[in-house]
Enzyme design. Structure first.
Site, mmCIF file in Angstrom:
data_model
loop_
_atom_site.group_PDB
_atom_site.id
_atom_site.type_symbol
_atom_site.label_atom_id
_atom_site.label_comp_id
_atom_site.label_asym_id
_atom_site.label_seq_id
_atom_site.Cartn_x
_atom_site.Cartn_y
_atom_site.Cartn_z
ATOM 1 N N ASN A 167 -12.738 71.655 26.023
ATOM 2 C CA ASN A 167 -11.793 70.593 25.646
ATOM 3 C C ASN A 167 -11.852 70.206 24.163
ATOM 4 O O ASN A 167 -11.613 69.067 23.786
ATOM 5 C CB ASN A 167 -11.960 69.369 26.560
ATOM 6 C CG ASN A 167 -13.381 68.869 26.600
ATOM 7 O OD1 ASN A 167 -14.213 69.328 25.840
ATOM 8 N ND2 ASN A 167 -13.652 67.925 27.482
ATOM 9 N N HIS A 171 -15.902 66.805 21.135
ATOM 10 C CA HIS A 171 -16.722 65.787 21.786
ATOM 11 C C HIS A 171 -16.608 64.523 20.950
ATOM 12 O O HIS A 171 -16.625 64.605 19.716
ATOM 13 C CB HIS A 171 -18.199 66.197 21.828
ATOM 14 C CG HIS A 171 -19.097 65.018 22.075
ATOM 15 N ND1 HIS A 171 -19.319 64.527 23.338
ATOM 16 C CD2 HIS A 171 -19.750 64.184 21.215
ATOM 17 C CE1 HIS A 171 -20.088 63.443 23.240
ATOM 18 N NE2 HIS A 171 -20.370 63.225 21.964
HETATM 19 P P1 ADP Z 1 -16.302 63.501 27.721
HETATM 20 O O1 ADP Z 1 -16.690 64.742 26.927
HETATM 21 O O2 ADP Z 1 -14.810 63.254 27.648
HETATM 22 O O3 ADP Z 1 -17.101 62.293 27.354
HETATM 23 P P2 ADP Z 1 -17.920 63.824 30.163
HETATM 24 O O4 ADP Z 1 -19.037 63.104 29.466
HETATM 25 O O5 ADP Z 1 -17.502 63.372 31.507
HETATM 26 O O6 ADP Z 1 -16.595 63.858 29.254
HETATM 27 O O7 ADP Z 1 -18.316 65.363 30.298
HETATM 28 C C1 ADP Z 1 -18.962 66.070 29.272
HETATM 29 C C2 ADP Z 1 -18.340 67.446 29.140
HETATM 30 O O8 ADP Z 1 -18.658 68.217 30.295
HETATM 31 C C3 ADP Z 1 -16.805 67.464 29.086
HETATM 32 O O9 ADP Z 1 -16.329 67.225 27.788
HETATM 33 C C4 ADP Z 1 -16.500 68.870 29.577
HETATM 34 O O10 ADP Z 1 -16.648 69.843 28.536
HETATM 35 C C5 ADP Z 1 -17.605 69.108 30.605
HETATM 36 N N1 ADP Z 1 -17.228 68.810 31.989
HETATM 37 C C6 ADP Z 1 -17.041 67.586 32.527
HETATM 38 N N2 ADP Z 1 -16.742 67.668 33.836
HETATM 39 C C7 ADP Z 1 -16.743 68.994 34.145
HETATM 40 C C8 ADP Z 1 -16.499 69.744 35.331
HETATM 41 N N3 ADP Z 1 -16.186 69.166 36.477
HETATM 42 N N4 ADP Z 1 -16.594 71.081 35.253
HETATM 43 C C9 ADP Z 1 -16.913 71.706 34.102
HETATM 44 N N5 ADP Z 1 -17.148 71.055 32.945
HETATM 45 C C10 ADP Z 1 -17.067 69.724 32.961
#
Ligand code: ADP
Length: 194
Positions: free
Chosen positions: A160, A163
Site C-alpha cells: 500500500n 507507511h
Molecule cells: P496501516 O499501515 O494503515 O497503519 P495496519 O497497521 O493495520 O495499517 O497494518 C500494517 C500493514 O500491514 C499495512 O499497511 C499492510 O501493508 C499490512 N496488512 C494489514 N492487514 C493485512 C492483511 N490482512 N493481509 C496482509 N497484509 C496486511
C-alpha cells in the site's frame, strides 16, 4: 504544548512506492498541502529495524489476523485452505512475517513531515490501509488496487505504497526509532511560516 505548526509524523515509502517511481509524487502531495519535510533519506532497512518497527504486542498481531479473517468471510474464501487454520492468533504472526519480508525487499525512503495536524492530514493524503477501498485522490486510491484477498492468496503483505504513523505518540516513537538523535532540519516555508 507544542505550536500547531510543529506537529510531526513519520512516513516511510514502502517497496512498491519506490519501485513504482512514486517518491517524488508522494513528497509533492505532502508539500502541496503546506506540510514541510524536515528529514529525508533513502536507505536499505535491516530485518531487525523493521521487526522492531512493527508492534510485537499480541493484541496488534491478532488484529492483523482478524482483518484477514474478516476479508475471507466477506468474500467467501476459506482460511483453512490458505493458512491451515482459522485461528486469528496463528494467522496474525504469519501476516506479520509477510510484512517484514515485504519491507526488507527493497530500499525505502524515510522522512519526517511537519505541519498542522501532520499525523491526521498525512493519513488522509495516504488514504485508507486497503488500497482497493481507498478514495480516489489519495495516494493509495490513485496508485494501487491491492487487497488482502489477493495478497493473502499470494502469501504476502498488502502493498500500500506508504507507511504513516497513526497517532502523535506513535509518530514520536517511530521518529526516534528511525532517526535516533538526528536533528530535524529547520527552515521557513514561503507562505506557510511567514
Ligand atoms: P496501516 O499501515 O494503515 O497503519 P495496519 O497497521 O493495520 O495499517 O497494518 C500494517 C500493514 O500491514 C499495512 O499497511 C499492510 O501493508 C499490512 N496488512 C494489514 N492487514 C493485512 C492483511 N490482512 N493481509 C496482509 N497484509 C496486511
Amino acid at each position: 504544548m507544542k505550536h500547531p505548526k510543529e506537529e510531526r509524523t513519520y512516513v516511510m515509502i514502502k517497496p512498491d512506492g519506490v519501485q513504482k517511481g512514486l517518491i517524488g509524487e508522494i513528497i509533492k502531495r505532502f508539500e502541496q498541502r503546506d506540510l514541510k519535510i524536515v528529514a529525508l533519506e533513502m536507505f536499505k532497512p535491516t530485518k531487525d529495524l523493521i521487526d522492531n518497527h512493527y508492534p510485537k504486542k499480541e493484541e496488534w498481531i491478532t488484529r492483523l489476523g482478524e482483518k484477514t479473517k474478516a476479508t475471507y468471510e466477506k468474500y467467501g474464501y476459506d482460511l483453512v485452505v490458505d493458512f491451515g487454520t482459522d485461528d486469528t492468533s496463528k494467522i496474525g504472526p504469519e501476516v506479520r512475517k509477510w510484512l517484514v519480508d515485504y519491507m526488507t525487499s527493497s530500499p525505502l525512503v524515510k522522512m519526517v513531515v511537519q505541519g498542522v495536524h501532520a499525523v491526521d492530514v498525512v493519513r488522509k493524503i495516504a488514504g485508507q490501509t486497503m488500497p482497493y477501498l481507498a478514495d480516489m485522490g489519495t495516494i493509495r486510491g490513485d496508485f494501487s488496487i491491492d487487497s488482502p484477498a489477493l495478497a493473502n492468496k499470494e502469501k504476502r503483505a498488502v502493498m500500500n505504497i506508504v507507511h504513516c504513523s497513526e497517532t502523535p505518540e506513535e509518530a514520536e516513537h517511530e521518529i526516534k526509532h528511525w532517526f535516533g538523535n538526528q536533528a530535524m532540519h529547520e527552515y521557513k516555508r514561503f507562505g506557510v511560516d511567514e
